[in-house]
Scaffold this active site. Structure first.
Site, PDB file in Angstrom:
ATOM      1  N   ASP A   1      -9.397 -10.015   8.772  1.00 34.29           N
ATOM      2  CA  ASP A   1      -8.853  -8.664   8.540  1.00 34.29           C
ATOM      3  C   ASP A   1      -9.833  -7.528   8.855  1.00 34.29           C
ATOM      4  OD1 ASP A   1      -6.438  -7.266   7.607  1.00 34.29           O
ATOM      5  OD2 ASP A   1      -7.638  -6.597   5.920  1.00 34.29           O
TER       6      ASP A   1
ATOM      7  N   SER B   1      -1.355  -3.688  10.340  1.00 36.96           N
ATOM      8  CA  SER B   1      -0.993  -4.551   9.224  1.00 36.96           C
ATOM      9  C   SER B   1       0.257  -5.372   9.545  1.00 36.96           C
ATOM     10  CB  SER B   1      -0.741  -3.710   7.985  1.00 36.96           C
ATOM     11  OG  SER B   1      -1.891  -2.963   7.686  1.00 36.96           O
TER      12      SER B   1
ATOM     13  N   CYS C   1       0.709  -7.619  11.793  1.00 30.30           N
ATOM     14  CA  CYS C   1       0.973  -7.774  13.226  1.00 30.30           C
ATOM     15  C   CYS C   1       0.203  -8.933  13.852  1.00 30.30           C
ATOM     16  CB  CYS C   1       0.685  -6.473  13.965  1.00 30.30           C
ATOM     17  SG  CYS C   1       1.870  -5.181  13.572  1.00 30.30           S
TER      18      CYS C   1
ATOM     19  N   HIS D   1     -10.569  -2.633  11.486  1.00 25.50           N
ATOM     20  CA  HIS D   1      -9.483  -3.491  10.994  1.00 25.50           C
ATOM     21  C   HIS D   1      -9.278  -4.612  12.014  1.00 25.50           C
ATOM     22  CE1 HIS D   1      -5.032  -3.550   9.396  1.00 25.50           C
ATOM     23  NE2 HIS D   1      -5.789  -4.413   8.760  1.00 25.50           N
TER      24      HIS D   1
ATOM     25  N   ARG E   1       0.834  -1.196   0.000  1.00 24.49           N
ATOM     26  CA  ARG E   1       0.000   0.000   0.000  1.00 24.49           C
ATOM     27  C   ARG E   1       0.872   1.251   0.000  1.00 24.49           C
ATOM     28  NH1 ARG E   1      -1.839   0.789   4.313  1.00 24.49           N
ATOM     29  NH2 ARG E   1      -1.189  -1.040   5.480  1.00 24.49           N
TER      30      ARG E   1
ATOM     31  N   LYS F   1      -9.603  -2.435   1.671  1.00 22.06           N
ATOM     32  CA  LYS F   1      -9.315  -1.287   2.528  1.00 22.06           C
ATOM     33  C   LYS F   1     -10.108  -0.049   2.097  1.00 22.06           C
ATOM     34  CE  LYS F   1      -7.056  -3.976   4.781  1.00 22.06           C
ATOM     35  NZ  LYS F   1      -5.929  -4.247   5.633  1.00 22.06           N
TER      36      LYS F   1
ATOM     37  N   TYR G   1      -1.470  -3.539  -6.819  1.00 19.21           N
ATOM     38  CA  TYR G   1      -1.180  -4.393  -5.656  1.00 19.21           C
ATOM     39  C   TYR G   1      -2.191  -4.253  -4.513  1.00 19.21           C
ATOM     40  CZ  TYR G   1       1.825  -7.509  -3.009  1.00 19.21           C
ATOM     41  OH  TYR G   1       2.326  -8.602  -2.347  1.00 19.21           O
TER      42      TYR G   1
ATOM     43  N   ARG H   1       2.158 -12.179  -0.656  1.00 20.02           N
ATOM     44  CA  ARG H   1       0.846 -12.551  -0.119  1.00 20.02           C
ATOM     45  C   ARG H   1       0.227 -13.727  -0.866  1.00 20.02           C
ATOM     46  NH1 ARG H   1      -1.666  -8.889   3.978  1.00 20.02           N
ATOM     47  NH2 ARG H   1      -0.019  -7.376   4.328  1.00 20.02           N
TER      48      ARG H   1
HETATM   49  P1  GTP Z   1      -2.377  -7.837   7.394  1.00 17.79           P
HETATM   50  O1  GTP Z   1      -2.886  -8.837   6.437  1.00 17.79           O
HETATM   51  O2  GTP Z   1      -1.288  -6.981   6.804  1.00 17.79           O
HETATM   52  O3  GTP Z   1      -3.445  -6.978   7.982  1.00 17.79           O
HETATM   53  O4  GTP Z   1      -1.564  -8.629   8.547  1.00 17.79           O
HETATM   54  P2  GTP Z   1      -2.028  -9.505   9.804  1.00 17.79           P
HETATM   55  O5  GTP Z   1      -2.337  -8.616  10.951  1.00 17.79           O
HETATM   56  O6  GTP Z   1      -3.073 -10.480   9.393  1.00 17.79           O
HETATM   57  O7  GTP Z   1      -0.673 -10.280  10.209  1.00 17.79           O
HETATM   58  P3  GTP Z   1      -0.278 -11.819  10.062  1.00 17.79           P
HETATM   59  O8  GTP Z   1      -1.108 -12.718  10.928  1.00 17.79           O
HETATM   60  O9  GTP Z   1      -0.203 -12.157   8.633  1.00 17.79           O
HETATM   61  O10 GTP Z   1       1.193 -11.810  10.694  1.00 17.79           O
HETATM   62  C1  GTP Z   1       2.208 -11.008  10.181  1.00 17.79           C
HETATM   63  C2  GTP Z   1       3.556 -11.476  10.664  1.00 17.79           C
HETATM   64  O11 GTP Z   1       3.582 -11.529  12.085  1.00 17.79           O
HETATM   65  C3  GTP Z   1       3.908 -12.873  10.163  1.00 17.79           C
HETATM   66  O12 GTP Z   1       5.238 -12.887   9.716  1.00 17.79           O
HETATM   67  C4  GTP Z   1       3.736 -13.738  11.381  1.00 17.79           C
HETATM   68  O13 GTP Z   1       4.587 -14.841  11.356  1.00 17.79           O
HETATM   69  C5  GTP Z   1       4.047 -12.791  12.545  1.00 17.79           C
HETATM   70  N1  GTP Z   1       3.281 -13.186  13.769  1.00 17.79           N
HETATM   71  C6  GTP Z   1       1.962 -13.426  13.859  1.00 17.79           C
HETATM   72  N2  GTP Z   1       1.608 -13.811  15.120  1.00 17.79           N
HETATM   73  C7  GTP Z   1       2.741 -13.806  15.846  1.00 17.79           C
HETATM   74  C8  GTP Z   1       3.040 -14.113  17.222  1.00 17.79           C
HETATM   75  O14 GTP Z   1       2.184 -14.469  18.034  1.00 17.79           O
HETATM   76  N3  GTP Z   1       4.341 -13.973  17.603  1.00 17.79           N
HETATM   77  C9  GTP Z   1       5.317 -13.570  16.733  1.00 17.79           C
HETATM   78  N4  GTP Z   1       6.547 -13.460  17.184  1.00 17.79           N
HETATM   79  N5  GTP Z   1       5.073 -13.288  15.424  1.00 17.79           N
HETATM   80  C10 GTP Z   1       3.816 -13.401  14.986  1.00 17.79           C
HETATM   81  C1  SPV Z   2      -2.995  -4.564   5.312  1.00 23.16           C
HETATM   82  O1  SPV Z   2      -2.029  -3.897   4.907  1.00 23.16           O
HETATM   83  O2  SPV Z   2      -3.532  -4.346   6.421  1.00 23.16           O
HETATM   84  C2  SPV Z   2      -3.518  -5.675   4.502  1.00 23.16           C
HETATM   85  C3  SPV Z   2      -2.966  -5.868   3.152  1.00 23.16           C
HETATM   86  O3  SPV Z   2      -4.412  -6.372   4.935  1.00 23.16           O
HETATM   87  S1  SPV Z   2      -3.666  -4.816   1.973  1.00 23.16           S
HETATM   88  O4  SPV Z   2      -4.871  -5.461   1.445  1.00 23.16           O
HETATM   89  O5  SPV Z   2      -2.690  -4.650   0.886  1.00 23.16           O
HETATM   90  O6  SPV Z   2      -4.013  -3.563   2.555  1.00 23.16           O
HETATM   91 MN    MN Z   3      -4.967  -5.779   7.060  1.00 28.06          MN
END
Ligand code: GTP
Ligand code: SPV
Ligand code: MN
Length: 603
Positions: free
Chosen positions: A293, A268, A270, A246, A76, A226, A217, A385
């Site tokens: 999400d 994002s 996290c 979110h 983004r 979003k 993207y 992704r």
């Molecule tokens: P968006 O799709 O961008 O909104 O991201 P998201 O909030 O869904 O994050 P996602 O679950 O994909 O995790 C992002 C990164 O954080 C990945 O590399 C995970 O491996 C890492 N992660 C997720 N949960 C944990 C956790 O409990 N501990 C640690 N150390 N890392 C974590």
């Molecule tokens: C985020 O960035 O929080 C996402 C990926 O979930 S995107 O759809 O590219 O915004």
């Molecule tokens: Mn997101």
């Protein structure tokens, strides 16, 4: 060239808008999408023939494709994202604002002829279950086939959305172009896009429309996500007394068979997808995944807050996803999945950092270059992704299509903080919880263009996604809390999975072990257990945290719950300075909460 709308839709406003946009963008042809499987397959085949998609080895990953983007179009672009409200103050200090008339002029210029030599795809889609009062219909016009096939997975699209729209229903018009017209017969780049400073991700909150130019993207281009489900929906939610957030939504069932739904908001990259699909390490506890999400939440007649997931698929972060960290995601993406910017293995499968213990000897990297084990460069882009159907998730909730949504018992806020924020605490009440959301900070990730690791304020994990003045958004949260009585309101919690030691190592095991924290939250929801009042909020009593089999040292446990008084004094100064941006839009309730925190720390 006219368009034959028969057998598609007789919605006059929709037809007129499509004709108007066709005249503006001047595509070579127009395709009205029906959302059928056959159409999806034809589109994927075309992408394959054009060399954009590579079909993965069907024995390893049936129905799946690999593709890579332009190296300047990988996330983004928040600096190029605009909220064009009539008045600047309504976009607020956290958004980029531009006068709507001026921006329209600019957009009409860049969109003029932008689809020459290309096909224009018209994608009707529904955010939320078909037939739900909470759902919103959008129509995306795009010149990107990649966007079309992703929308097919991410939303309920095509004929079913059109039927729900009817002859005169309202829809959010979503204009999208990669901004690279073609000469007759010209092939063009496989990932067409514009340089960053020529991209426009624009929202008109008054007329409720979206214009996106120059990027293909993720959130820049899949406009249901979003742009519609957060930025435009947050405005609609404010106007109509609900919440567009979110947040993931999960169902948690105790060994006794009792079930509660939890929504959780992390910035994002996290941990939302990971928590939404968690495999609890605690015996007997079960989770099902409603969404990973976005959550739309509204009070029901019974006074409880009900949530739906407006999406139909997951656009998840690939790196770090493994059979150890997230087996449910790995099973979800075993087939019918589009992978963008991951690495390709020599036997036609995908790979990314953290997927397996053993790194393959040789790969094709996301930059389309031969890659050898030990290379300094990452094989997969950190924001690579997968786009995958929610229905393929082994623990997808039966409630995903429930038009009423699920009742939320707890809301969790969290960020990526190497220190300061303890593992978990509970807010004293709704207003305090609203303050915890407002005061959220997190280290930046690769999900957006910017400096990775830099700490920034990210209220409610909505900094890039709030379609209006963030101060008014805080106020809206306070007012939402007044719509119901305290006994029905979800309890609010704060978590931090990302605390590090001196060697930059995470001290909490995270992932499946986060179920231990979910259990505590679950029990706190009916006050089955007591808590310990601290200046920050209500913390667990050590004996109430189920740490069985974890082998955490006493020092680690202390670190996980340590309250660093002087660190917090600094934090408060930072929050105060940040809040001052909002001037008279900052609600008094939030100011009071900050003062209360200061007082509690000094007691
Ligand atoms: P968006 O799709 O961008 O909104 O991201 P998201 O909030 O869904 O994050 P996602 O679950 O994909 O995790 C992002 C990164 O954080 C990945 O590399 C995970 O491996 C890492 N992660 C997720 N949960 C944990 C956790 O409990 N501990 C640690 N150390 N890392 C974590
Ligand atoms: C985020 O960035 O929080 C996402 C990926 O979930 S995107 O759809 O590219 O915004
Ligand atoms: Mn997101």
């Amino acid at each position: 060239m006219s368009i034959d709308f028969s057998n598609w839709s007789n919605h006059k406003n929709l037809q007129n808008w499509i004709l108007e946009m066709k005249n503006l963008c001047k595509p070579e042809s127009v395709h009205l999408c029906d959302g059928s499987k056959q159409e999806f397959d034809t589109f994927c085949k075309r992408l394959e023939d054009e060399g954009v998609f590579k079909r993965l080895n069907p024995e390893k990953r049936p129905g799946s494709f690999w593709c890579v983007s332009d190296s300047n179009d990988v996330a983004r672009v928040e600096d190029r994202t605009f909220i064009c409200s009539e008045k600047e103050v309504d976009a607020g200090p956290t958004n980029h604002w531009c006068d709507p008339k001026e921006m329209k002029q600019t957009l009409l210029k860049v969109f003029d002829g932008c689809m020459e030599g290309r096909e224009m795809y018209v994608i009707p889609f529904c955010m939320g279950p078909i037939g739900s009062k909470l759902s919103i219909i959008g129509v995306e016009i795009t010149d990107s086939l990649y966007v079309a096939v992703n929308m097919f997975i991410m939303t309920r699209m095509g004929q079913k959305a059109l039927e729900f729209l009817g002859q005169s229903g309202e829809f959010v018009p979503c204009m999208h172009s990669v901004g690279v017209p073609l000469e007759k017969g010209e092939k063009g780049p496989s990932w067409p896009c514009q340089p960053t400073d020529k991209k426009y991700i624009v929202h008109f909150p008054q007329e409720k429309s979206i214009w996106s130019y120059g990027s293909g993207y993720g959130g820049n281009a899949l406009l249901g996500k979003k742009c519609l489900a957060l930025r435009i929906a947050s405005v609609l939610a404010k106007e109509n007394g609900w919440l567009a957030e979110h947040m993931l939504i999960l169902g948690l069932t105790s060994p006794e068979g009792e079930k509660k739904y939890i929504a959780a908001s992390f910035p994002s990259a996290c941990g939302k997808t990971n928590l939404a699909m968690i495999t609890p390490t605690l015996p007997g506890w079960k989770v099902d995944c409603v969404g990973d999400d976005i959550a739309w939440m509204k009070f029901g007649k019974d006074g409880k807050l009900y949530a739906i997931n407006p999406e139909n698929g997951y656009f998840g972060v690939a790196p770090g996803t493994s059979m150890q960290s997230n087996p449910n995601a790995m099973k979800t993406i075993a087939k019918n999945t589009i992978f963008t910017n991951v690495a390709l293995t020599d036997d036609g499968d995908v790979w990314w950092e953290g997927m397996t213990k053993e790194t393959p000897e040789h790969l094709l990297s996301w930059t389309n270059k031969s890659w050898d084990k030990g290379s300094q460069e990452k094989a997969a882009h950190p924001n690579s992704r997968f786009t995958t159907p929610a229905k393929q998730c082994p623990i997808v909730s039966q409630e995903m299509d429930n038009p009423e949504g699920v009742p939320i018992s707890a809301i969790i806020f969290g960020g990526r903080r190497a220190s300061l924020e303890p593992l978990v605490y509970e807010a004293f009440d709704w207003n305090h919880g609203t303050f915890l959301g407002a005061a959220l900070s997190s280290e930046m990730t690769a999900a957006a263009k910017g400096t990775i690791g830099k700490l920034r304020h990210d209220p409610f994990a909505m900094l890039p996604f709030c379609g209006y003045n963030m101060g008014d958004y805080f106020k809206h949260w306070i007012e939402m809390g007044q719509q119901s009585d305290a006994s029905n309101l979800p309890k609010i919690f704060h978590v931090n999975w990302f605390i590090k030691d001196e060697n930059e190592k995470f001290i909490w095991p995270g992932f499946g072990e986060n179920s231990r924290i979910l259990k505590w939250i679950f029990q706190r929801c009916d006050h089955k257990i007591e808590s310990l009042d601290t200046p920050l909020g209500k913390c667990p009593k050590v004996e109430d945290l189920d740490l069985n089999g974890l082998n955490l040292s006493k020092e680690t446990l202390e670190k996980l719950f340590h309250i660093d008084k002087s660190g917090w004094e600094e934090e408060i100064k930072g929050i105060e300075e940040y809040f001052s941006k909002f001037k008279d839009h900052l609600p008094n309730e939030i100011k009071d909460q900050l003062e209360n925190l200061r007082k509690r720390l000094n007691q």
